[in-house]
Motif scaffolding. Sequence first.
Motif, short mmCIF file in Angstrom:
data_model
loop_
_atom_site.label_atom_id
_atom_site.label_comp_id
_atom_site.label_asym_id
_atom_site.label_seq_id
_atom_site.Cartn_x
_atom_site.Cartn_y
_atom_site.Cartn_z
N ARG A 147 5.20 115.99 -31.90
CA ARG A 147 3.87 115.55 -32.32
C ARG A 147 3.98 114.53 -33.45
O ARG A 147 4.92 114.55 -34.24
CB ARG A 147 3.03 116.74 -32.78
CG ARG A 147 2.89 117.87 -31.75
CD ARG A 147 2.16 117.40 -30.50
NE ARG A 147 2.10 118.44 -29.48
CZ ARG A 147 1.09 119.28 -29.36
NH1 ARG A 147 0.07 119.22 -30.20
NH2 ARG A 147 1.08 120.18 -28.40
N ILE A 148 2.99 113.63 -33.55
CA ILE A 148 2.91 112.65 -34.63
C ILE A 148 1.62 112.93 -35.39
O ILE A 148 0.54 112.92 -34.81
CB ILE A 148 2.90 111.23 -34.05
CG1 ILE A 148 4.16 111.02 -33.28
CG2 ILE A 148 2.68 110.21 -35.15
CD1 ILE A 148 4.91 109.82 -33.43
N TRP A 149 1.75 113.20 -36.68
CA TRP A 149 0.58 113.48 -37.51
C TRP A 149 0.02 112.16 -38.03
O TRP A 149 0.70 111.40 -38.69
CB TRP A 149 0.95 114.40 -38.67
CG TRP A 149 1.35 115.76 -38.21
CD1 TRP A 149 2.60 116.18 -37.91
CD2 TRP A 149 0.48 116.87 -37.97
NE1 TRP A 149 2.59 117.49 -37.49
CE2 TRP A 149 1.29 117.95 -37.53
CE3 TRP A 149 -0.89 117.08 -38.10
CZ2 TRP A 149 0.78 119.20 -37.22
CZ3 TRP A 149 -1.40 118.33 -37.78
CH2 TRP A 149 -0.58 119.37 -37.34
N ALA A 150 -1.23 111.89 -37.72
CA ALA A 150 -1.87 110.65 -38.13
C ALA A 150 -3.38 110.86 -38.19
O ALA A 150 -3.92 111.85 -37.68
CB ALA A 150 -1.53 109.52 -37.15
N ALA A 151 -4.06 109.90 -38.83
CA ALA A 151 -5.52 110.00 -38.99
C ALA A 151 -6.26 109.55 -37.74
O ALA A 151 -7.42 109.89 -37.55
CB ALA A 151 -5.97 109.19 -40.20
N ASP A 154 -4.78 105.26 -32.99
CA ASP A 154 -4.15 103.96 -33.23
C ASP A 154 -3.01 104.09 -34.25
O ASP A 154 -1.94 103.50 -34.07
CB ASP A 154 -5.18 102.95 -33.73
CG ASP A 154 -6.18 102.57 -32.64
OD1 ASP A 154 -5.83 102.74 -31.46
OD2 ASP A 154 -7.28 102.11 -32.99
N GLU A 155 -3.25 104.87 -35.30
CA GLU A 155 -2.21 105.05 -36.31
C GLU A 155 -1.03 105.81 -35.71
O GLU A 155 0.14 105.49 -36.00
CB GLU A 155 -2.77 105.81 -37.51
CG GLU A 155 -1.75 106.03 -38.62
CD GLU A 155 -2.30 106.86 -39.77
OE1 GLU A 155 -1.48 107.34 -40.58
OE2 GLU A 155 -3.54 107.03 -39.85
N ALA A 156 -1.31 106.80 -34.87
CA ALA A 156 -0.24 107.56 -34.24
C ALA A 156 0.59 106.65 -33.33
O ALA A 156 1.82 106.75 -33.29
CB ALA A 156 -0.82 108.71 -33.43
N GLY A 160 4.90 105.42 -33.49
CA GLY A 160 5.80 105.82 -32.41
C GLY A 160 5.20 106.85 -31.47
O GLY A 160 5.92 107.61 -30.84
N GLY A 161 3.88 106.87 -31.36
CA GLY A 161 3.21 107.86 -30.53
C GLY A 161 3.16 107.51 -29.06
O GLY A 161 2.57 108.25 -28.27
N ILE A 162 3.75 106.38 -28.67
CA ILE A 162 3.79 105.99 -27.25
C ILE A 162 5.23 106.00 -26.78
O ILE A 162 6.11 105.41 -27.40
CB ILE A 162 3.18 104.59 -27.05
CG1 ILE A 162 1.69 104.61 -27.41
CG2 ILE A 162 3.37 104.14 -25.60
CD1 ILE A 162 1.02 103.27 -27.26
N LYS A 163 5.49 106.70 -25.69
CA LYS A 163 6.82 106.75 -25.09
C LYS A 163 6.81 105.89 -23.83
O LYS A 163 6.12 106.21 -22.85
CB LYS A 163 7.19 108.20 -24.75
CG LYS A 163 8.50 108.35 -23.98
CD LYS A 163 9.69 108.01 -24.83
CE LYS A 163 10.98 108.26 -24.08
NZ LYS A 163 12.17 107.87 -24.86
N MET A 164 7.54 104.79 -23.86
CA MET A 164 7.59 103.90 -22.72
C MET A 164 8.54 104.46 -21.66
O MET A 164 9.70 104.78 -21.97
CB MET A 164 8.06 102.50 -23.14
CG MET A 164 7.11 101.80 -24.10
SD MET A 164 5.56 101.40 -23.31
CE MET A 164 4.74 100.48 -24.63
N GLY A 165 8.07 104.58 -20.45
CA GLY A 165 8.90 105.08 -19.36
C GLY A 165 9.03 104.06 -18.25
O GLY A 165 8.03 103.48 -17.82
N GLN A 166 10.25 103.83 -17.79
CA GLN A 166 10.47 102.89 -16.70
C GLN A 166 10.23 103.58 -15.35
O GLN A 166 10.45 104.78 -15.22
CB GLN A 166 11.91 102.37 -16.75
CG GLN A 166 12.28 101.70 -18.06
CD GLN A 166 13.73 101.26 -18.06
OE1 GLN A 166 14.17 100.53 -17.19
NE2 GLN A 166 14.48 101.73 -19.05
N LYS A 167 9.82 102.80 -14.38
CA LYS A 167 9.57 103.38 -13.06
C LYS A 167 10.88 103.76 -12.39
O LYS A 167 11.00 104.81 -11.77
CB LYS A 167 8.80 102.38 -12.21
CG LYS A 167 8.30 102.98 -10.90
CD LYS A 167 7.38 102.03 -10.17
CE LYS A 167 6.82 102.70 -8.91
NZ LYS A 167 5.90 101.77 -8.18
#
Length: 283
Positions: A147-151, A154-156, A160-167
């Motif tokens: 988890r990422i603690w943010a307000a 967008d801040e999360a 680093g709150g998005i994990k990019m995954g390749q197909k």
Amino acid sequence: MFPRKIFRDLNGSLGLNTIKRWCKMIRDTGSIQLSTSPGAPRLARTSKTIRKVKQKLDKKKTVSARDLAKDYGISKSSAHRILTEDLGLYAYKVQIEPKLTDEQKKKRKKFVNWIDNNFRKVDTMRILFSDEKLFDLDGIYNSQNQRIWAASRDEADEKGGIKMGQKYPQKVMVWLCVCSKGVTPLVIFDRGTVTHAEYIREVLPVALEYGNKTFGEHWIFQQDGATPHTHHLTQEWRQDNFPSFIDKNHWPPNSPDLNPLDYCIWDEFARCVNWKKITSKPH
């Protein structure tokens, strides 16, 4: 009893009149008996709501606090307190186990009886367990626990709150053996797959050298029922070179929980890798 002294000792957390009334109860009856609960009356966690929640749980095993709050018009925190404080329940994650057919269950029982009749405890400490696992450039992450603690969202995302995954991420297959004494060197297959010929040529000699060096002449090799493992040439090579091994007719299918690699070591292994620094297949 001195109500004023009690009032001072409690730093005003209870009113003086309340303390006087309770002291009188103790003098008259020997105990404090309240006709109603102190504090504000419950509006959400009523006995009726608690009973409804319990009945719902009896009918439907997996219910979230959010769903309960929506169904009964109460806050999520009130629903959570009903579950934990009023009903004394704890939240447990659903665990995933191999789904076994009746035939697989029979083979497991047969395997247990075979081990019990042919292996002493000291023998089990000389088993060399083996397994392969695919790793790709996406690495590993736990969507439940990371988890990422943010307000804000967008801040999360900025943190680093998005994990990019390749197909179709590039993959490599890693082979490893583990036993009570340690682990073998890694064998890595760049193509992400392995044939029986590659398995015989690149894997089995590593296991043989490590087993002989670690245990001497008496040890047992284990592998699962993957196609390269059960190929007749693989079986012959092991028969000619290994002092002992668990053959394809004894190791039960669909049994990752019987292998310490599948059960926990692969997970620990993957956590030791800094996936943020891995940017290419050769890397």
